[in-house]
Design an enzyme around this catalytic site. Sequence first.
Site, short mmCIF file in Angstrom:
data_model
loop_
_atom_site.label_atom_id
_atom_site.label_comp_id
_atom_site.label_asym_id
_atom_site.label_seq_id
_atom_site.Cartn_x
_atom_site.Cartn_y
_atom_site.Cartn_z
N ASP A 182 0.86 -1.18 0.00
CA ASP A 182 0.00 0.00 0.00
C ASP A 182 0.90 1.23 0.00
O ASP A 182 1.68 1.43 0.92
CB ASP A 182 -0.90 -0.01 1.24
N GLU A 266 -1.36 -1.12 -5.80
CA GLU A 266 -2.64 -0.53 -6.20
C GLU A 266 -2.45 0.30 -7.46
O GLU A 266 -1.33 0.63 -7.85
CB GLU A 266 -3.19 0.34 -5.07
N CYS A 340 -16.86 -8.48 12.06
CA CYS A 340 -16.04 -9.47 12.77
C CYS A 340 -15.19 -8.87 13.88
O CYS A 340 -14.50 -9.58 14.61
CB CYS A 340 -15.15 -10.25 11.80
N ASP A 347 -3.72 1.27 6.49
CA ASP A 347 -2.80 0.91 5.41
C ASP A 347 -2.45 -0.57 5.43
O ASP A 347 -2.32 -1.20 4.38
CB ASP A 347 -1.51 1.75 5.52
#
Length: 397
Positions: A182, A266, A340, A347
Amino acid sequence: VLATLAHKIALDPTVVQANYFARACGVARFTWNWALAKWNEMYAVGEKPDAAKVRKLFNSIKAELFPWIYEIHKDANQRVFTDLHDAFRRFFEKTAAHPVFKRKWQRDSCYVSNDHFAINGDRVRLPIVGWVRMHEELRFDGKIMSATISREADRWFLSVTVQHLDMRSVTEAIGNGIIGVDLGISALATLSSGEVIEGPKPLKAALKQLQLAGRSLSRKVKGSSNWKKAVVVLQCIHARITHIRKDFIHKLTTRLCRENQTVVIEDLRMAFMLKNRHLSRAASDMGLSEFRRQMKYKTLLFGTELIIADQFFPSTRICSKCGALKDMLLSERTYRCDACGLVLSRDHNAAINLEQLGYPRPAGFSTCGQEGAGPPITGRRNHAWMKQEPAGHMENA
Ligand SMILES: [Zn+2]
């Protein structure tokens, strides 16, 4: 595999040598501008210009009209016509803008062909000026193709192009995992392993200097001699930042490619839109696009696979544990899953989601990405979120 690599090395010229470089770049710039004007002229009257035609015209008049050109080695002007031709070809292929006239100090550079220079350890012998000291030795072995001398702020560089025959001499993989990266600005990158890679410290100091120098410039009278001095100071800091960052990114991209079989990053446009809050746009663009440029050719060198997530892949919005989706504000630095209960840095969560794209199973995101614990890379992947891109051109400016 045959690959062309370039190594850019800082030079330590004497005053006389630096003067010569400046004049050689002046000749290259003059020739470019002359050739471009002639090219436009021929095009306007329906002639079809090409490198050979324009060069011939130039050579027929240079002795009479531009005799000072002979003080500089001919490589500085003769290569320009081919470069201009290439620039027009790229323009017609719609991969570049129309060639423009060059201004002084704007990317000053000149070409040296491979039979006109020689490298010996940390020195290079160049036409007219003789031996010039280099800050480091040439990094690559192989056939030397050409060199370019260029100026950035007040420093001179030599960029040497080398053709490699055996890629194993520069690339040796030491790992075969899958990793998600990231990209950020405040921290340069967060890996799916949880490792946060901060930018180098000297960079932060230089960015502070940049801010101060910018303020100082804004207080000066435009065009005054103090203003001119401040502009040079600003240019030097910019050049330093570029080099610190580039060097750092080189180390990171090499490490990522060596240690992994698959690297998932990305899409750059997404990164731009979301992350340029801390720095000026130009500064952040540079870092991220440089990272991606290096990844593209280094993954080829190392035989590592590069997966680029689709620009709409919601890496920050997916829970990396259960796959639930939620909206995330830009200011939210922690991902808290309502389904959850997962609590993870924004990040890190995004990096794990990117890593998941590297595994050969559809997007279920049912397990957290564990470092090095992925299944073997075979079979089908979730291609819907993977961007199709042609292989990058190997270049290392
Ligand atoms: Zn969850």
